[in-house]
Scaffold this motif. Sequence first.
Motif, mmCIF file in Angstrom:
data_model
loop_
_atom_site.group_PDB
_atom_site.id
_atom_site.type_symbol
_atom_site.label_atom_id
_atom_site.label_comp_id
_atom_site.label_asym_id
_atom_site.label_seq_id
_atom_site.Cartn_x
_atom_site.Cartn_y
_atom_site.Cartn_z
ATOM 1 N N UNK B 44 0.917 -0.968 0.181
ATOM 2 C CA UNK B 44 -0.131 0.081 -0.010
ATOM 3 C C UNK B 44 1.054 1.395 -0.068
ATOM 4 N N UNK B 45 0.361 2.421 -0.654
ATOM 5 C CA UNK B 45 0.963 3.644 -0.273
ATOM 6 C C UNK B 45 1.568 3.856 1.082
ATOM 7 N N UNK B 46 0.654 3.552 1.974
ATOM 8 C CA UNK B 46 0.876 3.980 3.372
ATOM 9 C C UNK B 46 2.285 2.917 3.880
ATOM 10 N N UNK B 47 2.024 1.880 3.865
ATOM 11 C CA UNK B 47 3.171 0.792 4.301
ATOM 12 C C UNK B 47 4.154 1.148 3.364
ATOM 13 N N UNK B 48 4.408 1.550 2.110
ATOM 14 C CA UNK B 48 5.570 1.817 1.346
ATOM 15 C C UNK B 48 6.258 3.223 1.809
ATOM 16 N N UNK B 49 5.724 3.819 2.549
ATOM 17 C CA UNK B 49 6.231 5.216 3.057
ATOM 18 C C UNK B 49 7.573 5.287 3.741
ATOM 19 N N UNK B 50 7.740 4.165 4.422
ATOM 20 C CA UNK B 50 8.817 4.002 5.320
ATOM 21 C C UNK B 50 10.043 2.900 4.360
ATOM 22 N N UNK B 55 7.580 4.722 -1.717
ATOM 23 C CA UNK B 55 6.662 4.804 -2.740
ATOM 24 C C UNK B 55 5.836 3.364 -3.044
ATOM 25 N N UNK B 56 4.816 3.105 -3.405
ATOM 26 C CA UNK B 56 4.272 1.725 -3.726
ATOM 27 C C UNK B 56 4.839 1.626 -5.037
ATOM 28 N N UNK B 57 5.403 0.303 -5.116
ATOM 29 C CA UNK B 57 6.000 -0.238 -6.595
ATOM 30 C C UNK B 57 5.486 -1.533 -6.554
ATOM 31 N N UNK B 58 5.754 -2.110 -7.602
ATOM 32 C CA UNK B 58 5.146 -3.453 -8.166
ATOM 33 C C UNK B 58 6.453 -4.372 -7.682
ATOM 34 N N UNK B 59 5.983 -5.636 -7.121
ATOM 35 C CA UNK B 59 6.939 -6.917 -7.035
ATOM 36 C C UNK B 59 7.576 -6.983 -8.243
ATOM 37 N N UNK B 60 8.647 -7.337 -8.306
ATOM 38 C CA UNK B 60 9.546 -7.540 -9.598
ATOM 39 C C UNK B 60 8.921 -8.786 -9.953
ATOM 40 N N UNK B 61 8.174 -9.695 -9.488
ATOM 41 C CA UNK B 61 7.801 -11.166 -9.843
ATOM 42 C C UNK B 61 6.294 -10.747 -10.520
ATOM 43 N N UNK B 62 5.788 -9.518 -10.109
ATOM 44 C CA UNK B 62 4.559 -9.252 -10.836
ATOM 45 C C UNK B 62 5.029 -8.749 -12.204
ATOM 46 N N UNK B 63 6.019 -7.906 -12.189
ATOM 47 C CA UNK B 63 6.506 -7.428 -13.523
ATOM 48 C C UNK B 63 6.866 -8.705 -14.611
ATOM 49 N N UNK B 98 1.904 1.741 -10.262
ATOM 50 C CA UNK B 98 0.460 1.713 -10.553
ATOM 51 C C UNK B 98 0.331 2.697 -11.887
ATOM 52 N N UNK B 99 -0.276 2.486 -12.803
ATOM 53 C CA UNK B 99 -0.562 3.304 -13.866
ATOM 54 C C UNK B 99 0.515 3.258 -15.078
#
Lengths: 154, 154
Positions: B44-50, B55-63, B98-99
């Motif tokens: 999530x955007x929030x969990x990614x903040x620290x 920022x929220x980024x995709x798992x490399x495995x998703x890519x 995302x996007x």
Amino acid sequence: MPNPRYAFEDFAPGDTAEYGDLVVDRDDMVAFAEEYDPQPMHLSEQAARSSMLGELIASGWYTAALLMRMNCDRWLVDSTSMGSPGVDSVEWRAPVRAGDRLTVRSEVVAARASRSRPEMGVVSFAFDVVNQDGVVVMRQVNAVMFGRRDAGAV
Amino acid sequence: MPNPRYAFEDFAPGDTAEYGDLVVDRDDMVAFAEEYDPQPMHLSEQAARSSMLGELIASGWYTAALLMRMNCDRWLVDSTSMGSPGVDSVEWRAPVRAGDRLTVRSEVVAARASRSRPEMGVVSFAFDVVNQDGVVVMRQVNAVMFGRRDAGAV
């Protein structure tokens, strides 16, 4: 959030571990294939019948995703991981089938401090995903960047 | 079923192609991470903040899964593919968000007949996944086994 348990210093070449215990769910396996790898041998028993092996098998990328899940559950989420630059190799050695019970055998093959970024180190792992018959279904070698305890990461 | 369009003979070293046009869906990207790669920067955007990038980024495995999808859609499902022995390398070069709008640039780096199995050949590809800004977000080199047209695969 408590401090993560594992940092760069906790991984030394030669270290081994065994973990994970994951039964491959047929519907989850097929749903993954429908979304990301819709080749006949991954979609249904019937569609797979005329494929090379003649039976429904998991997408290799699904097996890779399951390894990632087992790594996350066992140590990755509770570490100073800063992500991965990539994967050195993946070998899909044997088919994965619905109902297979998978575990992981990991070995640290290298661990080196980063010269350019003193706050981190890079650890290379070899992961074998093993089924209930002791067959290695996938071998993967990849690197993970970790924050260093002696640089204040933990 | 009609005969597949692509066989071993249709891939020659140096061949290039561009294809795919896939917009990264935020919820699908997060759902993948929840299932297979639950690290904070993917959840999530929030969990990614620290996290390292903040920022929220995709798992490399998703890519990697999205590349497989684009390959299936463009040529793999309509080929004599007999599966893949594995992946030579994966480099996650830049974050996927995302996007993002992703396309593929592929190049055939090698094509060789199998000595032990005259009905097939092995083709090595280099795949670049490129975002809307022309940035290569992932490079992958991997091999696919194809049935040969001259061995009656088509």
